[in-house]
Design an enzyme around this catalytic site. Structure first.
Site, mmCIF file in Angstrom:
data_model
loop_
_atom_site.group_PDB
_atom_site.id
_atom_site.type_symbol
_atom_site.label_atom_id
_atom_site.label_comp_id
_atom_site.label_asym_id
_atom_site.label_seq_id
_atom_site.Cartn_x
_atom_site.Cartn_y
_atom_site.Cartn_z
ATOM 1 N N GLU A 43 0.183 -83.674 24.384
ATOM 2 C CA GLU A 43 -0.911 -83.738 25.472
ATOM 3 C C GLU A 43 -0.856 -82.541 26.320
ATOM 4 O O GLU A 43 -1.953 -82.098 26.746
ATOM 5 C CB GLU A 43 -0.776 -84.984 26.070
ATOM 6 C CG GLU A 43 -1.070 -86.400 25.283
ATOM 7 C CD GLU A 43 0.127 -87.019 24.851
ATOM 8 O OE1 GLU A 43 0.472 -87.965 24.559
ATOM 9 O OE2 GLU A 43 1.238 -86.252 24.647
ATOM 10 N N CYS A 75 2.824 -88.135 30.086
ATOM 11 C CA CYS A 75 1.706 -87.492 29.688
ATOM 12 C C CYS A 75 0.494 -88.307 29.939
ATOM 13 O O CYS A 75 -0.686 -87.749 30.276
ATOM 14 C CB CYS A 75 1.767 -87.678 28.041
ATOM 15 S SG CYS A 75 2.964 -86.360 27.405
ATOM 16 N N ALA A 144 14.376 -84.277 -8.775
ATOM 17 C CA ALA A 144 13.156 -83.679 -9.881
ATOM 18 C C ALA A 144 13.673 -83.918 -11.092
ATOM 19 O O ALA A 144 14.870 -83.992 -11.491
ATOM 20 C CB ALA A 144 13.377 -82.050 -9.726
ATOM 21 N N ALA A 153 19.641 -81.659 -18.751
ATOM 22 C CA ALA A 153 19.843 -81.766 -20.207
ATOM 23 C C ALA A 153 20.999 -82.377 -20.489
ATOM 24 O O ALA A 153 21.941 -82.798 -19.870
ATOM 25 C CB ALA A 153 19.607 -80.286 -20.623
ATOM 26 N N SER A 158 20.556 -78.156 -15.189
ATOM 27 C CA SER A 158 19.378 -78.563 -14.319
ATOM 28 C C SER A 158 18.602 -77.829 -13.650
ATOM 29 O O SER A 158 17.567 -77.907 -13.106
ATOM 30 C CB SER A 158 19.790 -79.715 -13.247
ATOM 31 O OG SER A 158 20.786 -78.944 -12.336
ATOM 32 N N ARG A 174 12.587 -79.148 3.427
ATOM 33 C CA ARG A 174 13.820 -79.512 4.281
ATOM 34 C C ARG A 174 13.696 -78.879 5.468
ATOM 35 O O ARG A 174 14.533 -79.348 6.331
ATOM 36 C CB ARG A 174 14.885 -78.278 3.553
ATOM 37 C CG ARG A 174 15.381 -78.867 2.246
ATOM 38 C CD ARG A 174 16.260 -77.873 1.486
ATOM 39 N NE ARG A 174 17.048 -78.385 0.168
ATOM 40 C CZ ARG A 174 17.820 -77.550 -0.317
ATOM 41 N NH1 ARG A 174 18.307 -76.403 0.019
ATOM 42 N NH2 ARG A 174 18.628 -78.253 -1.178
ATOM 43 N N THR A 186 28.170 -84.343 -6.070
ATOM 44 C CA THR A 186 27.193 -83.282 -6.006
ATOM 45 C C THR A 186 27.942 -82.190 -5.389
ATOM 46 O O THR A 186 27.719 -80.780 -5.710
ATOM 47 C CB THR A 186 25.907 -83.553 -5.282
ATOM 48 O OG1 THR A 186 25.360 -84.648 -6.111
ATOM 49 C CG2 THR A 186 25.109 -82.281 -5.242
ATOM 50 N N GLU A 253 19.293 -85.991 -1.366
ATOM 51 C CA GLU A 253 18.908 -84.929 -2.398
ATOM 52 C C GLU A 253 20.145 -85.259 -3.769
ATOM 53 O O GLU A 253 20.022 -84.619 -4.574
ATOM 54 C CB GLU A 253 18.979 -83.553 -2.095
ATOM 55 C CG GLU A 253 17.987 -83.219 -1.072
ATOM 56 C CD GLU A 253 17.728 -81.559 -1.312
ATOM 57 O OE1 GLU A 253 18.619 -80.777 -1.815
ATOM 58 O OE2 GLU A 253 16.799 -81.342 -0.588
ATOM 59 N N ALA A 256 23.323 -89.259 -8.674
ATOM 60 C CA ALA A 256 22.914 -90.528 -8.999
ATOM 61 C C ALA A 256 23.483 -91.457 -8.283
ATOM 62 O O ALA A 256 22.872 -92.590 -8.229
ATOM 63 C CB ALA A 256 23.181 -90.369 -10.580
#
Length: 324
Positions: A43, A75, A144, A153, A158, A174, A186, A253, A256
């Site tokens: 504001e 405000c 993804a 695969a 990946s 991000r 990961t 991110e 699994a």
């Protein structure tokens, strides 16, 4: 509705509010967005842009104007002092320390009303409102996958399931988050940087906090060691500590196991599924198969989600779902 996103990066723990000042002839006189902590609220920014044209005008705000003095003034009082005659807001302020601005405005003779947002409009206040309600950061699970539902695969590769436009979108996203969470698996397998970058690999001005969840030692991973990271043993500990230190909107991110654990414990509020234009036939899925029995033993018990948006990114698609 997206006016609060006009500031690069995050406003947490403050909400990403947007405001518009309409002059007495109905023309837009000023637009503003809440600045990072310590800076002016939406504001005040809009009033500054409007100048003398604010007097006798109308303010439209995505969140009820605040009614308290913190690092900035209230405000509601700023709108009154500027001579605003009407204020319309989308969401009531749910916090006891800042709420009540509409009552203050009404007592000063300002016309006050609450708006209803069209369903097709994106609302960037949802994560903050969810975080305040739950007392933990709003959690978005991002992944993804191929068109046939695999994140890698058969050989474990990946990169890249999605194309450059989708990857650019990931980095833009991000930069708006307070933190990115990954599991130790990961961290050890990918040595990620977890940074928000431009297409030329330079860093964006706003960077999320890097958070690893799990008990395995990842301190030897070069990128994390160089850039710095936080580590917590469990998802609950991570979310508690992040919320206590100001984080309101975080992105999960990988991988699994962490994704499955977050879902199993009911922490996921939103899903971002980037679907690449590729078929791989077999490989690793989004979740560890051992968790299937606890997340959805039968289709009838599988959790359902509300589709929030579908965005085309080159030949790929981003589908966003919100928890029902």
């Amino acid at each position: 509705m997206e006016a609060g996103r006009s500031v690069a990066g995050t406003t947490s723990p403050n909400p990403p509010v947007g405001a518009v000042i309409l002059a007495d002839n109905g023309e837009v006189a000023g637009v503003g967005a809440t600045q990072p902590p310590g800076g002016p609220h939406a504001e005040v920014m809009a009033l500054k842009a409007a100048g003398d044209r604010a007097s006798g005008g109308t303010a439209v705000v995505t969140l009820e104007p605040c009614n308290h003095t913190g690092r900035t003034g209230p405000c509601a009082q700023a709108l009154i002092s500027a001579g605003i005659e009407a204020v319309y807001y989308l969401h009531p302020d749910p916090t006891p320390q800042a709420g009540g601005g509409s009552a203050t405005l009404a007592q000063a003779g300002v016309t006050v009303g609450q708006l209803v947002a069209p369903e097709h409009i994106s609302d960037c206040l949802v994560p903050w409102l969810t975080a305040v309600e739950l007392g933990r950061p709003h959690v978005t699970l991002k992944f993804a996958q191929s068109m046939d539902g695999f994140t890698t695969a058969v050989d474990g590769t990946s990169q890249w399931i999605t194309g450059p436009q989708a990857r650019e979108h990931v980095h833009e996203d991000r930069a708006r988050r307070d933190a990115i969470l990954i599991g130790t698996g990961t961290a050890l397998a990918d040595n990620p940087s977890l940074t928000a970058r431009y297409s030329d690999a330079t860093l964006r001005p706003q960077q999320p906090r890097r958070v690893v969840v799990g008990s395995r030692d990842v301190s030897a991973m070069p990128n994390l060691a160089r850039l710095g990271f936080e580590q917590y043993a469990t998802p609950a500990e991570a979310l508690d500590e992040l919320y206590a230190s100001g984080a309101r909107d975080v992105l999960v991110e990988g991988g699994a196991c962490l994704a499955g654990s977050m879902l199993e414990q009911g922490y996921v509020d939103c899903i971002q599924a980037y679907v690449g234009n590729v078929l791989v036939g077999d490989g690793r899925g989004v979740l560890d198969r051992s968790l299937a029995a606890t997340i959805a033993p039968t289709l009838a018990h599988a959790p359902r989600w509300r589709r929030r948006s579908v965005v085309g990114l080159g030949d790929d698609v981003l589908v966003e779902y919100q928890r029902l």
